[in-house]
Enzyme design. Structure first.
Site, PDB file in Angstrom:
ATOM      1  N   SER A  87     135.657 -57.238  63.026  1.00 56.82           N
ATOM      2  CA  SER A  87     136.200 -56.536  61.866  1.00 56.82           C
ATOM      3  C   SER A  87     135.383 -55.303  61.471  1.00 56.82           C
ATOM      4  CB  SER A  87     136.299 -57.552  60.720  1.00 56.82           C
ATOM      5  OG  SER A  87     136.843 -56.987  59.591  1.00 56.82           O
ATOM      6  N   ASN A 114     138.615 -56.389  48.066  1.00 57.19           N
ATOM      7  CA  ASN A 114     138.212 -55.579  49.221  1.00 57.19           C
ATOM      8  C   ASN A 114     139.391 -55.065  50.060  1.00 57.19           C
ATOM      9  OD1 ASN A 114     139.047 -57.725  50.855  1.00 57.19           O
ATOM     10  ND2 ASN A 114     136.985 -58.537  51.136  1.00 57.19           N
ATOM     11  N   GLY A 174     129.073 -66.215  52.058  1.00 58.80           N
ATOM     12  CA  GLY A 174     129.476 -67.030  53.198  1.00 58.80           C
ATOM     13  C   GLY A 174     129.194 -66.325  54.512  1.00 58.80           C
ATOM     14  N   THR A 175     128.777 -65.064  54.451  1.00 57.91           N
ATOM     15  CA  THR A 175     128.602 -64.301  55.691  1.00 57.91           C
ATOM     16  C   THR A 175     127.196 -63.722  55.868  1.00 57.91           C
ATOM     17  OG1 THR A 175     129.300 -62.256  54.635  1.00 57.91           O
ATOM     18  CG2 THR A 175     131.028 -63.561  55.675  1.00 57.91           C
TER      19      THR A 175
HETATM   20  C1  16G Z   1     135.004 -62.760  55.062  1.00 56.27           C
HETATM   21  C2  16G Z   1     136.415 -62.984  54.592  1.00 56.27           C
HETATM   22  C3  16G Z   1     136.741 -62.063  53.443  1.00 56.27           C
HETATM   23  C4  16G Z   1     135.723 -62.266  52.328  1.00 56.27           C
HETATM   24  C5  16G Z   1     134.314 -62.111  52.845  1.00 56.27           C
HETATM   25  C6  16G Z   1     133.308 -62.536  51.795  1.00 56.27           C
HETATM   26  C7  16G Z   1     138.392 -63.519  55.894  1.00 56.27           C
HETATM   27  C8  16G Z   1     139.277 -63.116  57.020  1.00 56.27           C
HETATM   28  N1  16G Z   1     137.372 -62.716  55.655  1.00 56.27           N
HETATM   29  O1  16G Z   1     134.848 -61.495  55.612  1.00 56.27           O
HETATM   30  O2  16G Z   1     138.014 -62.383  53.014  1.00 56.27           O
HETATM   31  O3  16G Z   1     135.938 -61.355  51.294  1.00 56.27           O
HETATM   32  O4  16G Z   1     134.122 -62.943  53.970  1.00 56.27           O
HETATM   33  O5  16G Z   1     132.009 -62.412  52.270  1.00 56.27           O
HETATM   34  O6  16G Z   1     138.603 -64.546  55.253  1.00 56.27           O
HETATM   35  P1  16G Z   1     130.794 -63.039  51.483  1.00 56.27           P
HETATM   36  O7  16G Z   1     130.991 -64.527  51.407  1.00 56.27           O
HETATM   37  O8  16G Z   1     129.596 -62.627  52.258  1.00 56.27           O
HETATM   38  O9  16G Z   1     130.772 -62.429  50.112  1.00 56.27           O
HETATM   39 MG    MG Z   2     138.896 -57.014  58.940  1.00 52.27          MG
END
Ligand code: 16G
Ligand code: MG
EC number: 5.4.2.3
Length: 551
Positions: free
Chosen positions: A68, A379, A508-509
């Site tokens: 992405s 976003n 979560g990322t």
């Molecule tokens: C991922 C999610 C996105 C969300 C982001 C939050 C999908 C396809 N993508 O990229 O929707 O806004 O995580 O990230 O579900 P964070 O937990 O680091 O804030």
């Molecule tokens: Mg994307």
């Protein structure tokens, strides 16, 4: 047959995709995502899992190779479920498990899944649709997925370079036995563009609306695909494309694209900086969209996912009223939605709003509760879903004698609008066509759109802590239940500021805790954000230098 499959799985793994690492990897909100060089064994295993999932659901499953909006050296993989939605949450754990076992335990995990889900059709060759973005690492990873699919006796179908939402769409078409559309690119463009052109009619401009849009393709698949879209659209919509250097340029998402514009609140590089021109940006796999313009004073005005949601919901509500059909319409947001947008939707549009945790799967799921569910993350990721009931009543009423000619016109319009939408998942190309349809119908330029409400100033901060897992949230991430006492402190801080709102959640990322703050004035939001971040640091095991308080 089953034993043969198991032997092949292991042989392939050992010889071509060995797991030469001890690093654990987790299937998160957007699948697996990391450095591309760490992924081939993971993707191979996702090929295996896709076939197992397909046999269990008796359907075609998708595998998408993309990272992405991440930088070009990263990559990722996610699975697409039969209706084109994200992989069901309970299977995320199986994905994590199968990705992390040593090669010689692969067979036993496969057997475990077969047993757990009572999969008794191990000889069936369901198709697995594979798609990839423009990253240089994507072709070999797509090949790894195909090897996984073949090793366990499935049938891989490689669609080459496609947007994430296109792959979701193809899977949905295939499993609907083409009722939803043709599972290929021509089918996709034809369905969306035919409906778009029909809604637009012969008058390409209307009132303040002009049919030219400046488009930032993020140097990715969103640029590649729009070249074709432009041809199909002809004069109905003139797309001026920028940032279309694609494979191997190293510029993917670099200083451009939807994520850059939204998170940096900056105009992208590579796009001519002309005042008051309607521009939009997509991200690296074209599932996110934001609109914006720069004014005469060089100030950026951003129309993010909240704006897309309000525009779309208000328009659907208008047409729905004209049809005289009673269908319930609802909107789904996350805690990141600007408070002004939520107030506008509930008080002015009088559309019910639900708030769910971050991540597309949560929004999509909740939207299915309505006859017509609009969902967007701030976003820029979102779409509209229409229930079977909604579609059926529209189709029935379109034929009914009870309806006036005017009502029938509104019904026809709504039916066409449904065909502009990719209901499987948020889709930047489809969302752009939808926004352009609505602005055209309303005769609005981007400034008119912006006038509907005024965003509250807001701020997003990160705090690095020792262990982000000690942070636990409730109420769709709007309140903390741990660490103890922190929520009370946040409440005390927010109550000091007019329209103050703040929440804290573990990312979560990324290995950080995120802090969101919102207040009536820019100065207040600076103070509130910094104060909450400091409390998080103090009570949540902050690492490094503490965040500074704003003056
Ligand atoms: C991922 C999610 C996105 C969300 C982001 C939050 C999908 C396809 N993508 O990229 O929707 O806004 O995580 O990230 O579900 P964070 O937990 O680091 O804030
Ligand atoms: Mg994307």
């Amino acid at each position: 047959m089953v034993n043969n499959q198991l032997r092949t799985i292991y042989a392939f793994a050992r010889e071509m995709y060995p797991r030469n690492t001890k690093t654990q990897i987790q299937y998160g909100t957007a699948g697996f995502r990391t450095k591309a060089t760490m992924l081939d064994y993971v993707v191979y295993r996702m090929g295996l899992l896709a076939v197992l999932r397909g046999r269990y659901k008796k359907a075609c499953i998708g595998v998408m190779i993309t990272a992405s909006h991440n930088p070009e050296p990263d990559n990722g993989v996610k699975l697409v479920d039969p209706m084109g939605e994200m992989l069901e949450q309970s299977w995320e754990e199986w994905a994590t498990k199968i990705a992390n076992v040593p090669d010689d335990q692969l067979e036993s995990v496969v057997s475990e899944i077969v047993k757990e889900f009572k999969i008794d059709n191990m000889n069936e060759r369901f198709e697995v649709y594979i798609g990839k973005d423009t990253r240089p690492s994507s072709p070999s990873l797509a090949e790894a997925a195909a090897h996984g699919v073949r090793a366990i006796g499935g049938k891989p179908m490689d669609f080459g370079i496609v947007t994430t939402p296109q792959l979701h769409y193809f899977v949905r078409c295939r499993n609907s036995r083409n009722e939803y559309g043709q599972p290929n690119e021509v089918g996709y463009y034809t369905k969306l563009c035919t409906a778009f052109k029909k809604l637009r009619g012969d008058g390409y401009s209307n009132g303040k609306y002009e049919n030219t849009i400046v488009y930032d393709g993020a140097n990715g698949v969103g640029a590649k695909k729009v070249k074709f879209l432009k041809e199909v659209l002809g004069d109905a919509l003139k797309i001026e494309m920028y940032n279309d250097e694609i494979i191997g340029s190293g510029k993917l998402n670099h200083l451009c694209g939807a994520d850059f514009v939204k998170s940096q609140q900056k105009f992208p590089t590579g796009v001519p900086n002309k005042p008051n021109v309607r521009c939009c940006s997509v991200d690296g796999d074209a599932d996110r969209l934001v609109y914006y313009y720069k004014d005469d004073k060089d100030v950026l005005h951003l129309m993010d996912g909240d704006r897309l949601a309000t525009l779309i919901a208000s328009y659907i509500k208008e047409i729905l009223q004209e049809t005289g059909i009673d269908l319930n319409l609802g909107l789904v947001q996350t805690a990141y939605a600007n408070g002004a947008s939520t107030e506008y939707i509930t008080k002015q549009l009088k559309v019910p709003v639900s708030c769910v945790p971050t991540g597309v799967k949560h929004l999509h799921h909740k939207a299915l509760d309505y006859d017509i569910g609009v969902y967007f993350e701030a976003n820029g990721h979102g779409t509209v879903v229409f229930s079977k009931n909604a579609k059926q009543s529209l189709k029935n009423e379109a034929q009914s004698n009870r309806k006036s000619a005017e009502e029938k016109r509104a019904i026809a319009k709504l039916l066409d609008l449904i065909d502009v939408v990719n209901e499987a998942v948020g889709d930047a190309i489809s969302d752009m066509l939808l926004v352009e349809t609505i602005l055209h119908a309303k005769g609005w330029d981007i400034q008119e759109w912006e006038k509907t409400y005024e965003d509250l100033p807001n701020k997003l901060l990160k705090v690095v802590v020792e262990d982000r897992n000690i942070f636990a949230t409730t109420d769709a991430e709007r309140r903390l239940v741990a660490p103890e006492g922190l929520q009370e402190q946040i409440d005390a801080l927010t109550s000091k500021y007019p329209k103050g709102r703040s929440f804290v959640r573990p990312s979560g990322t990324e290995d950080v805790v995120r802090v969101y703050a919102e207040a009536a004035s820019a100065a207040d939001v600076e103070r509130l954000g910094a104060e909450v971040a400091l409390k998080v640091f103090q009570l949540g095991g902050g690492v490094g230098t503490p965040p500074e308080l704003a003056q």
